[in-house]
Design a protein around this motif. Structure first.
Motif, short mmCIF file in Angstrom:
data_model
loop_
_atom_site.label_atom_id
_atom_site.label_comp_id
_atom_site.label_asym_id
_atom_site.label_seq_id
_atom_site.Cartn_x
_atom_site.Cartn_y
_atom_site.Cartn_z
N ALA A 205 0.89 3.78 -3.07
CA ALA A 205 0.50 5.17 -2.81
C ALA A 205 1.54 6.14 -3.35
CB ALA A 205 0.31 5.39 -1.31
N THR A 206 2.76 5.67 -3.44
CA THR A 206 3.84 6.50 -3.93
C THR A 206 3.86 6.52 -5.46
OG1 THR A 206 5.02 5.84 -1.94
CG2 THR A 206 6.34 6.88 -3.62
N VAL B 283 4.33 0.42 6.07
CA VAL B 283 3.89 1.36 5.04
C VAL B 283 5.09 2.23 4.63
CG1 VAL B 283 2.37 3.32 4.53
CG2 VAL B 283 1.50 1.38 5.83
N LEU C 268 1.62 10.15 -3.42
CA LEU C 268 2.26 10.92 -2.36
C LEU C 268 3.36 11.74 -3.03
CD1 LEU C 268 2.70 8.19 0.38
CD2 LEU C 268 1.22 10.20 0.54
N HIS D 272 -2.08 7.37 6.13
CA HIS D 272 -2.43 6.48 7.24
C HIS D 272 -3.06 5.23 6.64
CE1 HIS D 272 -5.92 4.90 9.57
NE2 HIS D 272 -4.98 4.72 10.46
N THR E 179 -7.18 14.61 10.73
CA THR E 179 -7.57 14.33 9.34
C THR E 179 -9.04 13.99 9.20
OG1 THR E 179 -7.14 11.94 9.46
CG2 THR E 179 -5.26 13.34 8.91
N VAL F 224 1.95 18.52 4.55
CA VAL F 224 2.96 17.67 3.93
C VAL F 224 2.27 16.38 3.49
CG1 VAL F 224 5.03 18.50 5.12
CG2 VAL F 224 3.51 16.90 6.28
N PRO F 225 2.85 15.67 2.51
CA PRO F 225 2.22 14.42 2.10
C PRO F 225 2.16 13.44 3.28
CG PRO F 225 4.34 14.71 0.98
CD PRO F 225 4.05 15.97 1.69
N TRP F 226 1.01 12.85 3.43
CA TRP F 226 0.74 12.10 4.66
C TRP F 226 -0.14 10.91 4.33
CZ3 TRP F 226 -3.62 10.59 7.26
CH2 TRP F 226 -3.53 10.37 8.64
N CYS G 163 -8.02 -2.03 3.43
CA CYS G 163 -7.38 -0.72 3.26
C CYS G 163 -6.92 -0.56 1.81
CB CYS G 163 -6.19 -0.56 4.19
SG CYS G 163 -6.62 -0.70 5.93
N VAL H 289 6.92 2.95 0.99
CA VAL H 289 7.12 4.30 0.43
C VAL H 289 8.59 4.50 0.06
CG1 VAL H 289 7.03 6.78 0.94
CG2 VAL H 289 5.15 5.29 1.67
N PRO I 199 1.24 18.20 -1.62
CA PRO I 199 0.87 17.43 -0.42
C PRO I 199 -0.60 17.02 -0.43
CG PRO I 199 2.03 19.45 0.17
CD PRO I 199 1.76 19.52 -1.31
N LEU I 200 -0.80 15.82 0.06
CA LEU I 200 -2.13 15.22 0.02
C LEU I 200 -2.26 14.34 1.25
CD1 LEU I 200 -4.22 14.53 -2.49
CD2 LEU I 200 -2.88 12.46 -2.58
N THR I 201 -3.44 14.30 1.82
CA THR I 201 -3.68 13.45 2.99
C THR I 201 -4.40 12.19 2.53
OG1 THR I 201 -3.71 15.30 4.52
CG2 THR I 201 -4.90 13.31 5.19
N MET I 202 -3.78 11.05 2.74
CA MET I 202 -4.36 9.78 2.29
C MET I 202 -4.77 8.90 3.46
SD MET I 202 -2.20 8.01 -0.71
CE MET I 202 -1.54 9.02 -1.99
N GLY I 203 -5.91 8.30 3.37
CA GLY I 203 -6.34 7.40 4.43
C GLY I 203 -6.77 8.17 5.68
N PRO I 204 -7.60 9.19 5.51
CA PRO I 204 -8.03 9.99 6.66
C PRO I 204 -9.12 9.28 7.47
CG PRO I 204 -9.19 10.74 4.73
CD PRO I 204 -8.29 9.62 4.27
N LEU I 205 -9.66 10.01 8.42
CA LEU I 205 -10.82 9.53 9.17
C LEU I 205 -12.05 10.12 8.48
CD1 LEU I 205 -11.88 8.45 12.11
CD2 LEU I 205 -11.96 10.88 12.61
N MET J 5 -8.52 2.31 -0.33
CA MET J 5 -7.64 3.42 -0.67
C MET J 5 -7.32 3.43 -2.17
SD MET J 5 -5.16 3.37 2.69
CE MET J 5 -4.30 4.92 2.42
N ILE K 144 0.84 -1.20 0.00
CA ILE K 144 0.00 0.00 0.00
C ILE K 144 0.89 1.26 0.00
CG2 ILE K 144 -1.71 1.33 1.29
CD1 ILE K 144 -2.86 -1.37 2.28
N GLY K 145 1.90 1.27 0.85
CA GLY K 145 2.81 2.41 0.89
C GLY K 145 3.48 2.66 -0.45
#
Ligand SMILES: Cc1ncc(C[n+]2csc(CCOP(=O)(O)OP(=O)(O)O)c2C)c(N)n1
Ligand code: SF4
Lengths: 401, 313
Positions: free
Chosen positions: A81-82, B78, A210, B69, B56, B65-67, A104, B82, A215-221, A108, A77-78
């Protein structure tokens, strides 16, 4: 879609390969960027063979020798995502350990290719084939494709990347082969030239990776106000799969002459009874159908290649005229009405005014052999139930009672 | 180090205001300090926990910043993905960046306990990343349950102080030392009160090649039943009482006591730290007097052991 041409016969390399080796070769030619590797029988050869390619500098892939399958899928996943092309392989307990992260990966929208050498789940511990592992993950959001032979395993692995990475899809794909029966059995495999695979797949173009510049927020709540919308979109994405799958297969066919379809029908047109199954039992069922046809029986086989998304239209179209459909499946869904494949089929047929009878036979758990006689047994029982006009919801075949 | 602390302090913040962490929570301060230490393109991988959840809430994000979870126990895995993806893509000419720093973050639960396997695996494989644990001594996000980082005598909702129990009975897992035992290039403990020490160490952690681990003390007024205005003071007290000594471990073997801890003539009694928090209140009843003394003894012993490892006295 990239333009593809028919590969001349002299460019095709023919080798005897096990299902596992065929998949390892496909991975190599797909030029994956990152592979996560963790051993579990009967998948181990895939990651071992691939590591050998890596050790000899034959691939430009970062292999992460993770400490567990949970981390294998997490690392995938990491990496995905990249923006990388990513793959891993597992089976049975390994898939079960990935469970949480499978969801996930799909939610995602990570186009990861995961090959599963289908194997029974504990207890008792058993290394042989059935489909309990990947059937258990059928609602995770992964696309699920089941292969019948090594050639198909090779071809499907290549197509899986194209399908997963398509921007209309962006979902992970599980490519399933029967443990040992396919994973360890040597068969003739036609391999494409590296260049052909390369131009067929191209390089992955990530949509929103990513990226420190963006910048982007991935996998938020997401709570009650948005979670449901996420799921709605994910559901739409998986329903986009059949169309893209057809396109991918069409392009692959131009190049190789081979295609499989979401379902494969074999002598179903005038069949009274259709045997429905997938993976290696489908091969056995076809042989059985041939023999029974010689005896004047009107029988055909529908082999399901795609289980998720379930190709309702295609399945119903091919079987609606039959008097009965005999399902053969290698999974028990404890306490359910019947078992996963039959459950799916019965739902698919429900809206028809006139439905074929559905019989459900659980076969081959834990690698129990499925000889032609087991299929014949199911066929005969189905005929009997048809005459009676009533069938049990399911039964097991080939078990000491 | 070529970059001056003064310059670092002027860096734009990586976490915007308006996040929804509790008033007085030290975690956002910690992230602010981390941001000041950054040196170039960086990606953050966050485990499930208070920080992740409260910064979030879709459709908002506090991160500039790129983030990413994914789950609770897999921030290190993870991060492994990356890192290797950037490397592979750089080698194939598909990355704008020659190098990207990767920071994995977890709470104590996500690090000492459930995420320990994936952390240990990533350390053993030697990925070039920094792991930051913000240690608030419990699973705060799920309502203050004990973790491997919970202190003896600490009351949590799974280690209640009752008529026969004094809160958590067991000692805290010595995670920084366990991590150091992986022989990774750099391990450091930090506390936000000592912000210069914090930023300098975090920068060092980024600069070493291979894995680095930073263990930050992180006050939690909600779980600790402490005054929101005392959070940073508590991080100072944790150091002064020896509950969270500041040190570095180089290559797993060379222990170095850091200035703020090294300067201590003697430790303050743990009571000073305990008294500011409702979670230790029961320790001051006659019933648990002996247990409190025992905890104090353990702290002294650990302190002496650490000093020895650092070559002091
Ligand atoms: C596999 C799994 N188990 C349990 C949880 C529930 N859970 C979410 S956050 C959390 C505790 C987090 O504690 P910690 O890592 O200390 O971070 P904090 O909340 O204190 O910031 C737990 C138990 C989960 N998300 N996943
Ligand atoms: S509960 Fe504690 S750790 Fe969580 S946000 Fe509030 S103060 Fe911070």
């Amino acid at each position: 879609m990239t333009a593809v041409e028919k590969i001349p016969a002299d460019k095709i390399k023919i080798e005897g390969l096990t299902g596992d080796a065929a998949i390892a070769h496909a991975f190599k030619q797909c030029d994956i960027d990152v592979m996560a590797a963790y051993p579990i029988t009967p998948q181990t050869i895939i990651v071992e063979d691939f590591q050998k390619f890596a050790a000899n500098g034959e691939v430009q892939t970062k292999v992460i020798t993770v400490e567990s399958e949970h981390s294998a899928m997490s690392a995938c996943i990491g990496a995905s995502a990249t923006g990388a092309r990513v793959a891993t392989a597992t089976a049975s307990a390994g898939l079960a350990l990935m469970w949480e992260v499978l969801y996930c990966a799909a939610s995602m929208r990570m186009p990861i290719v995961l090959t599963v050498a289908n194997r029974a789940l504990s207890a008792p511990i058993n290394i042989h084939n059935d489909w309990s592992d990947s059937y258990g993950a059928r609602d995770s959001g992964f696309i699920q494709l089941y292969c019948q032979n090594s050639q198909e395993a090779y071809d499907t692995t290549i197509m899986a990347f194209k399908l997963a990475e398509d921007h209309r899809v962006l979902l992970p794909v599980m490519v399933c082969i029967d443990g040992f029966i396919l994973s360890h059995n040597v068969e003739r495999v036609e391999m494409l030239p590296d260049e052909a695979v390369k131009s067929f797949l191209g390089v992955r173009e990530p949509v929103q990776p990513l990226d420190p510049d963006n910048p982007l927020t991935m996998g938020p709540l997401a709570l009650t106000d948005y979670y449901f919308e996420f799921k709605e979109q994910q559901d739409r994405a998986i329903h986009a799969v059949p169309d893209v799958f057809k396109e991918v297969e069409e392009a692959f066919k131009k190049m190789t002459g081979r295609s499989y379809g979401m379902v494969e029908d074999y002598k179903t047109e005038d069949a009274d009874i259709i045997l429905l199954t997938h993976s290696t039992p489908a091969g056995t069922a076809k042989v059985v159908a041939d023999t029974l046809r010689e005896q004047g029986e009107k029988v055909g086989v529908l082999r399901l290649k795609m289980f998720r998304p379930f190709p309702v239209k295609e399945v119903v179209e091919k079987i609606k005229h039959a008097k009965a459909v005999a399902v053969f499946e290698k999974c028990l869904s404890f306490g359910a009405v019947c078992n996963p494949l039959a459950l799916e089929l019965r739902s698919a047929l429900y809206d028809l005014d006139e439905r074929p009878m559905v019989t459900d036979f659980v076969i081959g758990l834990g690698g129990r052999d499925v000889p032609p006689t087991t299929i014949v047994d199911g066929y005969n029982k189905t005929k009997e139930y048809l005459a009676k006009g009533k069938a049990p919801l399911y039964e097991t075949l080939g078990v000491r009672k | 180090m070529t970059v001056k602390l003064k310059e670092m302090l002027q860096k734009p913040q990586i976490l915007s205001s308006g996040h929804r962490m509790c008033a007085g929570c030290a975690a956002p301060t910690i992230i602010k300090l981390v941001g000041m230490a950054l040196r170039g393109p960086t990606v953050f991988c966050n485990a499930t926990g208070c920080l992740e959840v409260a910064t979030t809430i879709y459709p908002y994000t506090a991160w500039k910043v790129p983030w990413i979870h994914v789950a609770f126990e897999n921030a290190s895995a993870v991060a492994s993905g990356v890192i290797e993806a950037y490397k592979a893509m750089a080698e194939k000419g598909r990355s704008k960046f020659e190098h990207v720093d990767v920071v994995a973050i977890g709470g104590d639960g996500g690090t000492f306990d459930i995420g320990f396997g994936s952390l240990s695996g990533a350390l053993e494989r030697g990925h070039d990343f920094v792991y930051l644990v913000y240690d608030n001594g419990a699973y705060q996000n799920t309502g203050i349950q004990r973790s491997g980082a919970t202190l003896p005598g600490q009351e949590t909702t799974t280690s209640w102080a009752g008529t026969v129990e004094p809160g958590k009975r067991q000692k805290k897992k010595p995670l920084a030392e366990i991590v150091a035992a992986h022989r990774i290039p750099y391990v450091a403990t930090v506390a936000p009160y000592y912000y210069r020490d914090f930023i300098t160490k975090f920068r060092k952690a980024l600069e070493v090649e291979g894995p680095a681990f930073v263990h930050a003390h992180s006050s939690c007024p909600r779980g600790w039943r402490s005054d929101t205005s005392k959070s940073i003071e508590l991080s100072k007290l944790a150091v002064e009482t020896g509950l969270h000594p500041l040190y570095e471990v180089i290559d797993g073997t060379k222990y170095v006591m850091s200035g703020p801890s090294k300067r201590l003539k003697e430790l303050k009694p743990v009571d000073e730290y305990f008294k500011l928090q409702g979670q230790f209140k029961h320790l001051f009843t006659p019933q648990w007097e002996d247990f409190r003394k025992e905890i104090q003894e353990w702290v002294y012993q650990d302190w002496e052991l650490l000093r020895k490892k650092c070559g002091l006295d």
